[in-house]
Scaffold this active site. Structure first.
Site, PDB file in Angstrom:
ATOM      1  N   ARG A 175       0.724  -1.156  -0.016  1.00 46.68           N
ATOM      2  CA  ARG A 175      -0.079  -0.121  -0.059  1.00 46.68           C
ATOM      3  C   ARG A 175       0.964   1.088   0.118  1.00 46.68           C
ATOM      4  O   ARG A 175       1.985   1.020   0.505  1.00 46.68           O
ATOM      5  CB  ARG A 175      -0.964  -0.104   1.329  1.00 46.68           C
ATOM      6  N   ARG A 179      -3.682  10.346   2.260  1.00 45.59           N
ATOM      7  CA  ARG A 179      -4.694  10.822   3.225  1.00 45.59           C
ATOM      8  C   ARG A 179      -5.549  11.922   2.357  1.00 45.59           C
ATOM      9  O   ARG A 179      -4.818  12.601   2.024  1.00 45.59           O
ATOM     10  CB  ARG A 179      -4.090  11.355   4.581  1.00 45.59           C
ATOM     11  N   ARG A 258      19.868  -3.892   2.665  1.00 44.31           N
ATOM     12  CA  ARG A 258      20.105  -2.647   2.266  1.00 44.31           C
ATOM     13  C   ARG A 258      21.011  -1.877   3.388  1.00 44.31           C
ATOM     14  O   ARG A 258      20.442  -2.036   4.618  1.00 44.31           O
ATOM     15  CB  ARG A 258      18.914  -1.625   1.801  1.00 44.31           C
ATOM     16  N   ARG A 289      17.797  11.802   1.854  1.00 44.75           N
ATOM     17  CA  ARG A 289      16.951  12.603   2.721  1.00 44.75           C
ATOM     18  C   ARG A 289      18.203  13.439   3.563  1.00 44.75           C
ATOM     19  O   ARG A 289      19.325  13.052   3.504  1.00 44.75           O
ATOM     20  CB  ARG A 289      16.065  12.163   3.530  1.00 44.75           C
ATOM     21  N   GLU A 312      21.574  11.267   3.767  1.00 44.12           N
ATOM     22  CA  GLU A 312      21.491   9.533   3.791  1.00 44.12           C
ATOM     23  C   GLU A 312      21.534   9.323   2.310  1.00 44.12           C
ATOM     24  O   GLU A 312      21.071   9.571   1.289  1.00 44.12           O
ATOM     25  CB  GLU A 312      20.168   9.298   4.474  1.00 44.12           C
ATOM     26  N   TYR A 360      12.450  -6.066   9.383  1.00 47.41           N
ATOM     27  CA  TYR A 360      12.464  -4.765   9.889  1.00 47.41           C
ATOM     28  C   TYR A 360      11.540  -4.827  11.231  1.00 47.41           C
ATOM     29  O   TYR A 360      10.428  -5.012  11.254  1.00 47.41           O
ATOM     30  CB  TYR A 360      12.075  -3.776   8.935  1.00 47.41           C
ATOM     31  N   ASP A 362      10.418  -1.709  14.572  1.00 40.55           N
ATOM     32  CA  ASP A 362      10.553  -0.473  15.019  1.00 40.55           C
ATOM     33  C   ASP A 362      11.212  -0.696  16.458  1.00 40.55           C
ATOM     34  O   ASP A 362      10.826  -1.981  16.850  1.00 40.55           O
ATOM     35  CB  ASP A 362       9.199   0.346  14.803  1.00 40.55           C
TER      36      ASP A 362
HETATM   37  P1  FDA Z   1      19.930  -3.816  16.718  1.00 43.95           P
HETATM   38  O1  FDA Z   1      20.557  -3.802  15.583  1.00 43.95           O
HETATM   39  O2  FDA Z   1      19.974  -2.508  17.489  1.00 43.95           O
HETATM   40  O3  FDA Z   1      20.962  -4.444  18.033  1.00 43.95           O
HETATM   41  C1  FDA Z   1      21.892  -5.720  17.520  1.00 43.95           C
HETATM   42  C2  FDA Z   1      23.067  -5.489  18.145  1.00 43.95           C
HETATM   43  O4  FDA Z   1      23.810  -6.907  18.080  1.00 43.95           O
HETATM   44  C3  FDA Z   1      23.771  -4.481  17.591  1.00 43.95           C
HETATM   45  O5  FDA Z   1      24.290  -3.405  18.589  1.00 43.95           O
HETATM   46  C4  FDA Z   1      25.101  -5.279  17.051  1.00 43.95           C
HETATM   47  O6  FDA Z   1      26.336  -4.701  17.128  1.00 43.95           O
HETATM   48  C5  FDA Z   1      25.105  -6.486  18.128  1.00 43.95           C
HETATM   49  N1  FDA Z   1      25.689  -7.640  17.294  1.00 43.95           N
HETATM   50  C6  FDA Z   1      25.432  -8.274  15.984  1.00 43.95           C
HETATM   51  N2  FDA Z   1      26.412  -9.125  16.116  1.00 43.95           N
HETATM   52  C7  FDA Z   1      27.162  -9.280  17.088  1.00 43.95           C
HETATM   53  C8  FDA Z   1      28.223 -10.206  17.431  1.00 43.95           C
HETATM   54  N3  FDA Z   1      28.634 -11.300  16.434  1.00 43.95           N
HETATM   55  N4  FDA Z   1      28.875 -10.076  18.647  1.00 43.95           N
HETATM   56  C9  FDA Z   1      28.211  -9.165  19.467  1.00 43.95           C
HETATM   57  N5  FDA Z   1      27.297  -8.106  19.267  1.00 43.95           N
HETATM   58  C10 FDA Z   1      26.732  -8.479  17.949  1.00 43.95           C
HETATM   59  N6  FDA Z   1      12.758   2.092  15.024  1.00 43.95           N
HETATM   60  C11 FDA Z   1      11.986   3.277  15.311  1.00 43.95           C
HETATM   61  O7  FDA Z   1      11.135   2.843  16.170  1.00 43.95           O
HETATM   62  N7  FDA Z   1      11.751   4.618  14.921  1.00 43.95           N
HETATM   63  C12 FDA Z   1      12.861   5.162  13.973  1.00 43.95           C
HETATM   64  O8  FDA Z   1      12.575   6.357  13.781  1.00 43.95           O
HETATM   65  C13 FDA Z   1      13.961   4.205  13.570  1.00 43.95           C
HETATM   66  N8  FDA Z   1      14.374   4.547  12.617  1.00 43.95           N
HETATM   67  C14 FDA Z   1      15.616   3.876  12.084  1.00 43.95           C
HETATM   68  C15 FDA Z   1      16.392   4.002  11.175  1.00 43.95           C
HETATM   69  C16 FDA Z   1      17.085   3.430  10.687  1.00 43.95           C
HETATM   70  C17 FDA Z   1      18.166   3.691   9.437  1.00 43.95           C
HETATM   71  C18 FDA Z   1      17.208   1.824  10.989  1.00 43.95           C
HETATM   72  C19 FDA Z   1      18.350   0.783  10.272  1.00 43.95           C
HETATM   73  C20 FDA Z   1      16.337   1.420  12.006  1.00 43.95           C
HETATM   74  C21 FDA Z   1      15.468   2.392  12.694  1.00 43.95           C
HETATM   75  N9  FDA Z   1      14.720   2.066  13.593  1.00 43.95           N
HETATM   76  C22 FDA Z   1      13.694   3.026  13.948  1.00 43.95           C
HETATM   77  C23 FDA Z   1      14.513   0.500  14.203  1.00 43.95           C
HETATM   78  C24 FDA Z   1      15.601   0.549  15.383  1.00 43.95           C
HETATM   79  O9  FDA Z   1      16.754   0.755  15.076  1.00 43.95           O
HETATM   80  C25 FDA Z   1      15.210  -1.027  15.661  1.00 43.95           C
HETATM   81  O10 FDA Z   1      13.904  -1.164  16.071  1.00 43.95           O
HETATM   82  C26 FDA Z   1      16.030  -1.588  16.808  1.00 43.95           C
HETATM   83  O11 FDA Z   1      17.438  -1.324  16.428  1.00 43.95           O
HETATM   84  C27 FDA Z   1      16.010  -2.946  17.082  1.00 43.95           C
HETATM   85  O12 FDA Z   1      16.799  -3.470  18.167  1.00 43.95           O
HETATM   86  P2  FDA Z   1      17.403  -4.773  18.297  1.00 43.95           P
HETATM   87  O13 FDA Z   1      18.036  -5.038  19.246  1.00 43.95           O
HETATM   88  O14 FDA Z   1      16.696  -5.837  17.272  1.00 43.95           O
HETATM   89  O15 FDA Z   1      18.706  -4.570  17.047  1.00 43.95           O
END
Ligand code: FDA
Length: 389
Positions: A175, A179, A258, A289, A312, A360, A362
């Site tokens: 979608r 709005r 990506r 952006r 970005e 993905y 949030d």
């Molecule tokens: P996250 O990626 O944060 O943590 C995983 C951790 O594991 C990392 O710190 C990594 O270094 C570690 N790791 C990986 N492999 C490892 C290894 N082998 N040994 C030790 N450590 C290791 N959400 C939202 O609500 N509003 C928003 O505006 C945004 N905006 C946004 C922008 C962009 C560009 C991205 C990519 C993402 C967002 N998000 C977001 C999403 C948000 O970043 C996401 O929800 C959280 O990062 C998820 O948390 P996690 O713990 O799942 O992963």
């Protein structure tokens, strides 16, 4: 190993799990984190020249309608009243996003009411007749018609994917929000705001517990450090939030992602663009952006003569890049299914978070998912001494 639980990764998923297990179950938890800082992609830091808080891995806006998540996160931080809005520059004009009645009337130089605008878009969306959309371009046209697609979706999507939309699968979009009101608020959740003292103090507070030790610069696959895969699996319960394909040494192939490149600049102006996020829809502008961080915190006393912006750029990731958004092709889904089978065979290891489940999420979704895995998978099993998975 004198711990009860090993958490790999200190993002919101790992921190939520560690905090619940330490606080509710009294477990001794080690969190290992390969980066030099806590918090995963939500980490932010202060730009030293200006004192402005910069979201290191792209803009993070907190929003949720989940009462349990809101109750949980407000134990660690208060939130400002920031409400997110996004603008886009296209063809030398600035429009509101997501597409709303204001965008439509500005674009068509009209003064339509909701019903007239809806009728126009429905008519324009009929261009393909009964033909089912075979690629992203056709799908978008079938949803919002060609004029709005070409202005607001085509160039931006081509830059995001570095691929012409006619070459992208129709399934990438289901979608495109339009709005038929002048509501330009980006999110429609019950709760929205930014952590009053910034993201990093919030993240640090979650880990600030006598039963939690955080080990930075520590990679799970580095056998020279004590909490590594070879020494820990089968010995203690593990919550793994790193990339699932990496865990299995890419045995089923790489999952595609990506990534984003960020170009940060301090400018000697008090205000560069008048808003926090400006999208750029034209294909000849290379970035997607620009973020201007001062606008996330109008309540703070930031300098009046300097600002921080971040451009970005989007591209496909390879193994050495930060994985940001799952591409999710048919091949990825096949591989993920094979990895899921492998995960099920990995006793006492819970795979979670955006990297561990290849989706993905949030922030509020990562937290909600950790809270529910804690309730259903961790807490009952730890209490009985059975493996967590
Ligand atoms: P996250 O990626 O944060 O943590 C995983 C951790 O594991 C990392 O710190 C990594 O270094 C570690 N790791 C990986 N492999 C490892 C290894 N082998 N040994 C030790 N450590 C290791 N959400 C939202 O609500 N509003 C928003 O505006 C945004 N905006 C946004 C922008 C962009 C560009 C991205 C990519 C993402 C967002 N998000 C977001 C999403 C948000 O970043 C996401 O929800 C959280 O990062 C998820 O948390 P996690 O713990 O799942 O992963």
């Amino acid at each position: 190993m004198d711990i009860d639980l090993l958490v790999v990764g200190s993002g919101f998923y790992g921190l939520t799990m560690a905090e619940r297990c330490a606080e509710e179950l009294g477990l001794k938890v080690a969190i290992i984190e390969s980066r030099h800082h806590i918090g995963g992609n939500a980490y932010s830091e202060i730009e030293p020249e200006t004192g402005i808080e910069v979201h290191r891995y792209g803009a993070h806006l907190f929003h949720t309608s989940n009462e349990r998540v809101w109750d949980y996160v407000t134990r660690f931080t208060q939130f400002t009243s920031y409400i997110h809005h996004v603008l886009t520059t296209v063809g030398g004009e600035v429009y509101q996003m997501p597409i709303n009645l204001g965008t439509i009337n500005q674009f068509f130089r009209a003064a339509y009411g909701p019903e007239e605008a809806k009728a126009l878009i429905i008519e324009q969306a009929q261009e393909l007749g009964d033909k089912s959309p075979e690629n992203l371009e056709e799908k978008a046209i079938s949803l919002i018609g060609r004029p709005l697609y070409e202005a607001f979706v085509k160039g931006y999507t081509a830059k995001q994917w570095q691929t012409d939309p006619t070459e992208l699968p129709a399934g990438i979009i289901s979608r495109l929000p339009v709005r038929y009101t002048y509501n330009a608020r980006y999110f429609s959740d019950t709760y929205e705001g930014l952590p009053v003292d910034g993201y990093t103090p919030w993240l640090e507070k979650m880990a600030d517990h006598k039963n939690i030790d955080v080990h930075l610069n520590t990679d799970f696959f580095d056998t020279s450090q004590p909490f590594n895969k070879d020494s820990a699996v089968g010995q203690i319960p593990i919550v793994y939030t790193g990339p699932v394909d990496r865990y299995f040494d890419y045995a089923e192939g790489d999952l595609s992602w990506r990534t984003l490149d960020f170009e940060e600049e301090v400018l000697n102006v008090g205000d560069f663009q008048g808003t926090s996020v400006m999208n750029y829809g034209d294909e000849d502008v290379p970035f997607t952006r620009i973020h201007e961080f001062r606008h996330f915190h109008p309540e703070r006393d930031y300098p009046k003569d300097k600002t921080v912006i971040m451009r970005e750029f989007s591209r496909f990731a390879d193994r050495h890049d930060e994985p940001y958004y799952p591409v999710n092709t048919a091949k990825d889904r096949e591989r993920l299914a094979a990895y899921r089978e492998a995960m099920a065979g990995e006793k006492n290891v819970l795979f979670g978070g955006r990297l561990g489940t290849y989706q993905y999420l949030d922030m509020h979704m990562a937290i909600a998912s950790a809270l529910s895995a804690y309730d259903n998978r961790i807490s009952p099993h730890i209490k009985t001494g059975e493996p967590i998975v």
